[in-house]
Design an enzyme around this catalytic site. Structure first.
Site: not given
Lengths: 719, 222
Positions: A47, A93, A266, A488, A526
């Site tokens: 990830h 997610h 973040d 994408d 991602n």
């Protein structure tokens, strides 16, 4: 507290392969501490590291005169003129949403919004692309309801309009739904913020919500396949607080205006670890963190837990020390935590201290630069078997089957649960093509769409990859917008299987070719791999999110269909039925090749639509369900019946690419025909809009009856 | 017309409401929730939509206890004008400035769509730009817009001509299809629909603009 001993089991449970652990030992020259093991595992999982995909992602076109910032930052940035830019990204997610649909989807929205405002942009639009298992699968209803409510719960409270998206159902997602969230924001080109730290001895500041134990190990979980221990993974899902996110956004934008921010990042996947390493690595600096200063929500948290927590609504910033008081005042105004938790250091080290002890001390740059990267073996997808005979069917029966399918029925049950109008700049809400939002205070507007046809990608990854981009291009074109760039969100199965890797490679090639030909560079994205349950993979689903620009809201092509308007198809129809919606929904077949995408024709036809927008009263692209479904949708939208002349199954339901359905009056149609002749664009009159009936050849049904079915089928199936 | 728009930390329609006031010619100032006073000379206070303090409790319950709400209440008690939209309507009922309460929608889902409202009275500064019986297409966007009040209150609202708007088709279960109500002195309006989202041609509808124009006409300096 005694930290656990480093055993092969512990290493394996952190998702590190033996050779990866050897690499870690080589870097450290010693056995890692428990906290260090956690840090490496967080940075090196699929990830965060993109270790299976990086090689191929590098081949994508990412440049163009319009691109201000391509992939590698929190989001991509594209120039829209007049000193302004649009900042956007799409992110998955999937795993969290399958385990805990409401919170998984909600925090997916939260994460993507943070990616956008971290760069100095105020979010102005959101979309979401959702893939679920079969409607009658026992888990689907709960997932659909939970995911939709979670997205709404977060986005509505935060205050961003959700203006588009997709929802599909297929048995391949029975054990692994997909939740892909898109967000776009508006910024001034001279007010963009990046993550690279600069300056030695600069304070590292923690902003936002307190750290708890939620989401510890989330990124590692998201990089593994599912099996029957899935329920045990629930505590790895984070809990969202959109009210805090809203305040964090306002405070962050206010803080940026004070000039106090050197760099900002973040805290998303792998929270404090990933954000600190990112800022140090990009700036060529080390970072020292003192965890005693981290605002904590729970007592007795360990260094390991704090470094791996994925508590939401947090940011890390490198601050200009002389402006600390101003910066602190902003966060106090919004009642958010502001804590100096460390500093930048000149050495290439990532030092984590807690309770007076050094819990981790690793070479910082090695965490990313030395991350494993794989050239995974891949097998090209075999050419699809030729399409078997498709029987002719009554056109109205075919159409009725499509509109009654939750895949193609109206999705108002979904999008009416999202606030699509907050910020009072929405020019087109979801439900008919791309969503449109005005650029606040100007006459310009931005259009947004998200597209992919996973059936095509499975049959032919390269053409399917092209098609996803081409459909996005068409959806933006159909509202009159000029496509600017794309993001994408690549959802695939286990990349360690050569056939899955082959799908990935093929899709990337197709996406790359289309983005290049259509001038829609990929500026962010991602990758979500390991979307498998008990060894069965999802359909390859490379979702393309795209943004288009309208120079003036007057340029928007609406849906102003009137009784008597002519129906024209722009683009060539040959009647390609392979992998079509009709085949899947009516005949329960998924055979044949995906339709081929002629990128030159796409470009030519798209340019033609934009150049002739004043002649066009309504426009939609032809995609799933071909002409029959597109004509019905336009008629339903306008409340006027439609008559189509040709009743052959292939001409009605074929899914040839590069096509648009256009409505206009007779004079405009004539002018379009002439213009098309000059431009070398195929055009054909296919019927007209009139009355209150859908008539195809000799077969007919009242528009109202089909519309009722179309408006109720989705909720009947899953609500 | 001088307007003040209250900003709670979770307000998200504050800008939208301010823009609509400005388009009608108002001078607008934004007022922070921690402030204890309204600016001098304010004619009308706008309490905007959003999620005031997250609204994890009852919507508007915490906002009703905020410093600025004490000032809004005092302003209303002095005979000042107040417009509460969506979350603002919820806040006004929680403060007791308007009667009744907004419960969860009957369908238990958040609903965002444009609905037809029926203007029930033009006898207020808010509705003077409409004719009684007019239909106005105005968006709703709420999870808790199901208006509830005891039978005596409902009867009083009706008898005193204080129902400003009803839904042509009730979307949320509201008693007597009520979408917006007026205070006894007709100077406070609370409504769930968002007139500021139907206030310029780009919105696809302008039926909300009559509310702001009517206000501007009525409250323009003499």
């Amino acid at each position: 507290m005694q930290e656990p001993a480093i055993t092969p089991d512990l290493i394996a449970s952190h998702g590190l392969k033996p050779d990866e652990y050897d690499r870690l030992l080589e870097i450290l020259g010693r056995e890692p501490t428990f906290t260090e093991l956690g840090i490496f595992s967080a940075m090196w999982n699929e990830h965060c590291s993109y270790k299976s995909s990086k090689k191929w992602l590098r081949t994508l076109p990412t440049d163009g005169p319009q691109v201000i910032c391509g992939p590698g930052e929190n989001a991509g940035i594209v120039d829209i003129g007049d000193g302004q830019c649009v900042v956007f990204k799409m992110e998955s997610h999937n795993h969290p949403s399958y385990i805990e649909p409401y919170q998984g989807a909600a925090t997916g929205v939260g994460g993507i919004l943070r990616d956008v405002f971290t760069m100095g942009a105020r979010p102005i639009a959101a979309m979401n692309a959702l893939s679920f298992g079969e409607p009658d699968h026992p888990k689907t209803r709960q997932l659909v309801n939970g995911v939709v409510e979670g997205i709404g719960g977060y986005g509505n409270c935060f205050g961003v309009p959700t203006v588009g998206g997709e929802v599909r159902f297929h048995s391949a997602y029975n054990g692994n739904c997909l939740v892909n969230a898109f967000a776009a924001g508006l910024a001034d080109t001279d007010g963009i913020f990046y993550s690279a730290a600069s300056g030695v001895g600069m304070p590292v500041v923690y902003l936002g919500a307190k750290t708890g134990r939620d989401g510890v190990g989330g990124a590692t979980m998201a990089s593994a396949e599912f099996d029957d221990t899935i329920e045990e993974k629930r505590p790895t899902v984070q809990v969202g607080d959109p009210f805090t996110e809203k305040r964090l956004m306002e405070a962050t934008l206010e803080l940026m205006a004070t000039g106090a921010v050197i760099s900002i990042q973040d805290m998303g996947a792998a929270g404090l670890t990933c954000s600190a390493v990112e800022m140090g690595d990009k700036g060529g600096l080390g970072v020292r963190l003192n965890l005693d200063a981290v605002p904590q929500r729970e007592t007795d948290m360990t260094a390991y837990e704090m470094m791996l927590s994925e508590s939401q609504e947090r940011m890390l910033m490198v601050l200009k020390p002389e402006l600390e008081a101003e910066a602190r005042a902003v966060f106090e105004k919004w009642d958010l935590d502001f804590a100096i938790v460390g500093e930048t250091i000149p050495e290439d080290r990532f030092i984590v201290e807690h309770g007076g002890r050094v819990m981790a001390d690793v070479p910082l740059s090695k965490l990313s630069s030395e991350a494993p990267e794989y050239d995974r073996p891949w097998e090209a997808t075999a050419p699809a078997e030729p399409l078997a005979d498709v029987p002719q069917i009554d056109p109205i029966d075919g159409l009725r089957s499509l509109v009654a399918s939750p895949n193609y029925a109206a999705k108002q049950w979904v999008y009416q649960q999202y606030d699509s109008m907050v910020m009072a700049d929405t020019a087109r809400i979801p439900g008919f093509g791309a969503g449109i939002v005005r650029v606040h205070g100007t006459d310009k507007a931005l259009a947004f769409t998200s597209d992919v046809t996973p059936r095509y990608v499975r049959a032919n990854p390269e053409e399917g990859g092209k098609q996803a981009v081409a459909e996005a291009y068409r959806n933006l074109t159909a509202v009159g917008a000029l496509p600017l760039a794309s993001t994408d969100n690549l959802n695939f199965g286990n990349p360690e299987k050569p056939e899955i890797m082959g799908q990935f490679v093929g899709a990337i090639k197709g996406i790359g070719a289309a983005c290049k030909a259509l001038n829609m560079p990929i500026v962010s994205g991602n990758v979500s791999l390991y979307n498998e349950t008990d060894g069965t993979g999802i359909l390859p689903t490379p979702t393309i999110g795209a943004v288009g620009l309208l120079a003036h809201t007057d340029d928007i092509i609406g849906c102003d269909v009137r009784d008597g308007h002519v129906a024209l198809v722009i683009g060539e129809t040959t009647g390609h039925l392979g992998q079509s919606a009709l085949l899947a929904e009516v005949f329960n077949r998924e055979d044949g090749d995906a339709p081929a995408v002629d990128l030159d024709a796409e470009k030519r036809n798209g340019d033609f639509i934009r150049a002739n927008r004043t002649l066009i009263k309504a426009c939609t692209d032809l995609s799933d369900g071909g002409l029959a479904l597109a004509a019905f949708e336009m008629a339903e939208r306008a409340g006027v019946g439609v008559l189509l002349d040709d009743a052959t199954t292939a001409m009605l339901f074929g899914e040839d690419q590069g096509r648009y359905l256009v409505a206009c009056n007779f004079d405009q149609a004539e002018a379009l025909m002439i213009a098309a002749g000059q431009a070398g664009v195929p055009i054909a009159s296919v019927g007209r809009f009139a009355g209150d009936t859908v008539q195809i050849g000799a077969s007919a049904a009242p528009l109202a009856d089909l519309a009722t079915l179309y408006r109720s089928a989705f909720q009947d199936a899953v609500a | 017309m001088r307007a003040a728009v209250v900003v709670f930390p979770g307000s998200n329609c504050d800008r939208d409401l301010a823009v609509a006031f400005q388009r009608a010619g108002a001078q607008v100032s934004m007022v922070w929730h921690k402030d204890t006073d309204l600016p001098e000379g304010v004619d009308i206070v706008g309490v905007p939509g959003g999620f005031s303090y997250g609204d994890y409790l009852r919507c508007g319950a915490i906002a009703a206890q905020s410093p600025i709400c004490r000032a809004v209440k005092a302003h209303a008690e002095r005979g000042g004008y107040v417009l509460g939209v969506c979350n603002g309507f919820q806040v006004l009922t929680e403060t007791g400035i308007l009667p009744g309460a907004l419960l969860r929608n009957a369908g238990l889902k958040y609903i965002c769509k444009t609905v037809d409202l029926v203007v029930k009275t033009s006898a207020s500064v808010f509705t003077s730009g409409y004719n009684g019986g007019d239909t106005a297409a105005i968006p709703i966007a709420h999870h808790d817009g199901n208006y509830f009040a005891d039978p005596e209150t409902l009867a009083a609202l009706h008898d005193q001509d204080r129902v400003a708007f009803t839904y042509a088709e009730n979307p949320n279960g509201s008693a007597r299809d009520i979408a917006g109500i007026l205070s006894e002195n007709r100077r406070v309006l609370g409504m769930m629909p968002h007139p500021e989202r139907a206030a310029d041609s780009g919105h696809g509808g302008t039926d909300g603009m009559a509310l702001f124009r009517g206000l501007a006409d009525a409250l323009a300096p003499a």
